[in-house]
Design an enzyme around this catalytic site. Structure first.
Site, PDB file in Angstrom:
ATOM      1  N   LEU A  31       0.991  -1.233  -0.064  1.00 29.01           N
ATOM      2  CA  LEU A  31       0.047   0.112  -0.083  1.00 29.01           C
ATOM      3  C   LEU A  31       1.005   1.066   0.115  1.00 29.01           C
ATOM      4  O   LEU A  31       1.903   1.107   0.520  1.00 29.01           O
ATOM      5  CB  LEU A  31      -0.965   0.069   1.167  1.00 29.01           C
ATOM      6  N   ASP A  33       0.212   5.824  -1.239  1.00 31.03           N
ATOM      7  CA  ASP A  33      -0.743   6.885  -0.833  1.00 31.03           C
ATOM      8  C   ASP A  33      -2.248   6.520  -0.773  1.00 31.03           C
ATOM      9  O   ASP A  33      -2.851   5.730  -1.536  1.00 31.03           O
ATOM     10  CB  ASP A  33      -0.804   7.687  -2.234  1.00 31.03           C
ATOM     11  N   GLN A  49      -3.386   3.452  -3.149  1.00 35.97           N
ATOM     12  CA  GLN A  49      -2.193   2.707  -4.016  1.00 35.97           C
ATOM     13  C   GLN A  49      -2.090   1.385  -3.343  1.00 35.97           C
ATOM     14  O   GLN A  49      -1.471   1.246  -2.605  1.00 35.97           O
ATOM     15  CB  GLN A  49      -1.081   3.578  -4.105  1.00 35.97           C
ATOM     16  N   SER A  93      -1.983   7.858  -8.242  1.00 34.96           N
ATOM     17  CA  SER A  93      -2.842   8.639  -7.064  1.00 34.96           C
ATOM     18  C   SER A  93      -3.816   9.487  -7.834  1.00 34.96           C
ATOM     19  O   SER A  93      -3.409  10.273  -9.091  1.00 34.96           O
ATOM     20  CB  SER A  93      -2.013   9.291  -6.052  1.00 34.96           C
ATOM     21  N   ARG A 154       1.392  14.416 -12.202  1.00 38.04           N
ATOM     22  CA  ARG A 154       0.375  13.304 -11.506  1.00 38.04           C
ATOM     23  C   ARG A 154      -0.323  13.759 -10.390  1.00 38.04           C
ATOM     24  O   ARG A 154      -0.071  14.999  -9.883  1.00 38.04           O
ATOM     25  CB  ARG A 154       1.167  12.040 -11.368  1.00 38.04           C
ATOM     26  N   ASP A 155      -1.113  12.988  -9.791  1.00 37.08           N
ATOM     27  CA  ASP A 155      -2.081  13.026  -8.675  1.00 37.08           C
ATOM     28  C   ASP A 155      -2.817  14.062  -8.595  1.00 37.08           C
ATOM     29  O   ASP A 155      -2.900  15.241  -7.804  1.00 37.08           O
ATOM     30  CB  ASP A 155      -0.848  13.525  -7.370  1.00 37.08           C
TER      31      ASP A 155
END
Ligand code: FRU
Length: 482
Positions: A31, A33, A49, A93, A154-155
């Site tokens: 695991l 974020d 994640q 994410s 990203r994210d």
């Protein structure tokens, strides 16, 4: 997806004595974020994640857990699989937003080609029942980074700001410095680049690490005035430590201020969110206007996967306890958000502790609890020692002006001892959340959060307290959580 479900079915992780009882942990594998935090009809949904095949393969899905009390978490089937051309190397994410009863989960599709070249695609899935997740037919919604930025974009975090939607993205400029990008949309599947966030009057932020990950903009109430401030959290990679701060492999911090368009007017410094050995990539459940948001972080660090739970039981890393966030004097206060406030007074309460360690009998043998202490240390040094089998232990030592955490005598290989400078009031409240292999300490009523993994050796667990001069224990209460 069938392969991931079969891996989960075959898992024996939950039989591991280190597997937490009230923290989100992966059913198998890895695991990292927290993702897509959203409350629907009173149920909290935490995605994360999730690498079900780790360490054999790093392929990342979105795992899914839900809870009605933020204490007991139920594991569900993974929500998003890396099954499309635009996310085939990993579903990275992102965040949740609810529009007309539909939950939208935005994420980054990560693709690596045969030469390990990266492409990043901003995508979405939607769900009406939190059980079936449909990839948007127009994916990828943002097919490439804007000119001037690398593929490290990203994210996505999405904010409904009344004027439409704002998306924040962690990014890297072409000159390999980190930043946050903003996009806007009036409809969630149609995004337009609005520019980079700027920070007028703040020196050095234009060259602050090589990549910023996981930006989050939260609206946080000041607990004294009730005023609402914007708190911008982000995770700059590659910054230098500052004194005893920002010493983990990657940093995570926040700035308080006000976002106006793409301009963030800061009212203070970049402050480390959690001073512990392990903490990264947090995000929060959006609260109704004016209420304190509830944050979850990853109690882990990139590249520190070599852990006893992985070797022996095939799982690694946990999320933090949910924490309500408020502001006081420009600094976040983080307090456990679970509905299990310690209520049971301990025999220790009202006593004065000296050099002979006092074992807190009520906790002997307990592996998961929330302890609250209020003490008046005056000039004395005092110590809390969490002990397990053999001579394994974690010691928290408070001296005037500093706190030291020593976990060198544990099964955990990543970092043994840390000292922080810390001014404390004459009466200090310390909350200790301990859950089998994870420990979170909140000092001075949530002003300092310190998260860490504490793999004590198997054997009876005890907690003891000692002080070099008389330490008055004004309050000592416990909530046995799991
Ligand atoms: C942060 C992070 C994110 C990315 C994800 C991949 O820990 O690197 O930037 O989306 O993890 O798992």
């Amino acid at each position: 997806m069938a392969e991931a479900l079969a891996a989960i079915d075959s898992s024996r992780a939950h039989l591991d004595p280190d597997y937490p009882r009230f923290h989100v942990a992966p059913p198998i594998g890895r695991l990292n974020d927290p993702n897509g935090l959203v409350v629907v009809d009173g149920t909290y949904h935490a995605f994360y994640q999730f690498g079900p095949f780790f360490p054999a393969r790093r392929l990342i899905y979105w795992g899914h857990a839900s809870s009605t009390d933020l204490l007991q978490w139920q594991t569900h089937a993974p929500a998003i699989a890396p099954s499309s051309w635009y996310d085939r190397s990993g579903v990275y994410s992102g965040g949740a937003v609810v529009a007309d009863g539909t939950v939208w989960l935005h994420y980054t599709g990560n693709v690596k080609d045969a030469d390990d070249r990266r492409s990043s695609y901003q995508c979405a899935v939607t769900t009406d029942d939190l059980a079936t997740f449909v990839k948007h037919p127009a994916n990828p919604l943002i097919p490439s980074p804007p000119p001037g930025y690398t593929a490290h974009v990203r994210d996505p975090q999405i904010i409904d700001d009344g004027d439409g939607y704002l998306m924040l993205l962690g990014a890297q400029r072409a000159d390999e410095t980190g930043c946050i990008l903003a996009y806007r949309a009036s409809s969630l599947d149609s995004w337009e680049f609005a520019g980079e966030l700027t920070f007028p009057g703040v020196d050095g932020l234009d060259r602050f690490g090589y990549m910023w990950e996981c930006p989050n903009l939260l609206r946080v109430p000041d607990e004294q005035t009730g005023a609402i401030r914007d708190v911008l959290i982000f995770c700059p990679q590659g910054i230098d430590p500052v004194g005893d701060g920002f010493v983990n492999i990657f940093a995570c911090g926040y700035m308080v201020g006000r976002l106006d368009g793409t301009v963030f007017h800061t009212e203070g410094d970049f402050i480390e969110l959690d001073r512990g050995f392990e903490f990264y990539a947090p995000q929060a459940f959006r609260a109704p206007s004016g209420e304190a948001p509830v944050l979850l972080g990853w109690v882990g660090n990139a590249s520190e996967d070599d852990q006893p739970s992985l070797r022996d039981h095939g799982w690694v890393h946990v999320l933090s306890i949910p924490r309500t966030l408020t502001l006081r004097d420009g600094v976040l206060r983080q307090r456990p958000a679970v509905d299990a406030e310690p209520a049971r007074a301990l025999a220790l309460q009202g006593t004065t502790v000296g050099a002979d360690p006092v074992v807190i009998d009520e906790l002997t043998g307990a592996t998961s609890y929330w302890l609250t202490l209020e003490v008046e240390p005056e000039a004395s040094a005092w110590e809390l020692t969490l002990a397990g089998g053999g001579d394994s232990r974690v010691a928290l030592t408070f001296r005037p002006g500093e706190m030291t955490v020593d976990r060198s005598a544990t099964r955990y290989p990543h970092g043994g001892r840390r000292t922080l400078a810390l001014d404390m009031p004459a009466r200090v409240r310390v909350d200790l959340i301990h859950d089998r292999s994870v420990t979170e300490v909140f000092v001075d009523d949530g002003r300092i959060a310190f998260s860490m993994r504490t793999f004590l050796a198997p054997g009876e667990r005890t907690l003891s307290i000692a002080a070099d001069a008389g330490l008055r224990v004004v309050a000592a209460r416990v909530g046995l959580l799991g």
